[in-house]
Design an enzyme around this catalytic site. Structure first.
Site, PDB file in Angstrom:
ATOM      1  N   GLU A  99     -68.135  23.277 -72.419  1.00  0.00           N
ATOM      2  CA  GLU A  99     -69.105  22.174 -72.392  1.00  0.00           C
ATOM      3  C   GLU A  99     -68.847  21.283 -73.600  1.00  0.00           C
ATOM      4  OE1 GLU A  99     -73.943  21.513 -72.220  1.00  0.00           O
ATOM      5  OE2 GLU A  99     -73.154  23.393 -73.015  1.00  0.00           O
ATOM      6  N   ARG A 112     -59.695  36.075 -73.411  1.00  0.00           N
ATOM      7  CA  ARG A 112     -58.315  36.484 -73.153  1.00  0.00           C
ATOM      8  C   ARG A 112     -57.576  35.327 -72.492  1.00  0.00           C
ATOM      9  NH1 ARG A 112     -61.358  41.076 -72.154  1.00  0.00           N
ATOM     10  NH2 ARG A 112     -60.752  42.828 -73.477  1.00  0.00           N
ATOM     11  N   GLU A 125     -61.913  33.427 -80.783  1.00  0.00           N
ATOM     12  CA  GLU A 125     -60.731  34.268 -80.887  1.00  0.00           C
ATOM     13  C   GLU A 125     -60.004  34.259 -79.553  1.00  0.00           C
ATOM     14  OE1 GLU A 125     -59.883  38.988 -80.562  1.00  0.00           O
ATOM     15  OE2 GLU A 125     -61.508  38.404 -81.909  1.00  0.00           O
ATOM     16  N   ASN A 127     -52.486  39.353 -74.743  1.00  0.00           N
ATOM     17  CA  ASN A 127     -51.850  40.657 -74.592  1.00  0.00           C
ATOM     18  C   ASN A 127     -50.421  40.419 -74.118  1.00  0.00           C
ATOM     19  OD1 ASN A 127     -54.110  42.316 -75.291  1.00  0.00           O
ATOM     20  ND2 ASN A 127     -55.028  41.657 -73.372  1.00  0.00           N
TER      21      ASN A 127
END
Length: 145
Positions: free
Chosen positions: A123, A10, A56, A60
């Site tokens: 990383e 998110r 992904e 929101n």
């Protein structure tokens, strides 16, 4: 047969996060917006990894009533994303020039850690091995990674 599809994180600023991943060489491959659900999904992949190993980004949208947007705190249950890069020194230099802190510099010519604008640990691993180079070889860790 099980197949890895993607990892979701998110984000609070989709443009800043996209700019961060572009510096690593990871690009947007597709986008989906949900007016009803009030969110945007952006899928990212390294070249040639489209549909194989993707990240992904979930953004929101702010509440329609004007209330404060969601804030996400990093959890230790999520470790990090890892990307192999062609030249770890060049990648870290691009990130640093864009204002990102290299939390664990590539002192050994092999591994570095940096965080996204939302604090997700990434990383970076060198494809092959490069000999230690300054200024990286002498740099101390900064913050947590």
């Amino acid at each position: 047969m099980t197949k890895f599809l993607h990892t979701m994180i998110r984000v609070t600023d989709i443009d800043a996060t996209l700019a961060f991943f572009e510096l690593i060489g990871v690009h947007e491959v597709r986008r989906q917006e949900s007016q009803g659900g009030r969110f945007t999904l952006v899928f990212l992949a390294a070249p040639g990894e489209e549909g194989i190993a993707e990240v992904e980004l979930t953004w929101n949208w702010p509440a329609e009533d004007g209330s404060a947007p969601e804030v996400y705190a990093g959890g230790r249950n999520f470790g990090h994303l890892a990307y192999q890069v062609e030249n770890i020194y060049d990648t870290c230099a691009r990130l640093a020039a864009a204002g990102h802190t290299i939390n664990r510099p590539p002192r050994d010519g092999h591994m570095a850690f940096v965080r996204t604008p939302d604090g997700i640990s990434v990383e970076l691993l060198q494809d092959g091995h490069l000999p230690p180079q300054e200024p990286w070889a002498s740099m101390e860790n900064t913050g947590s990674w």
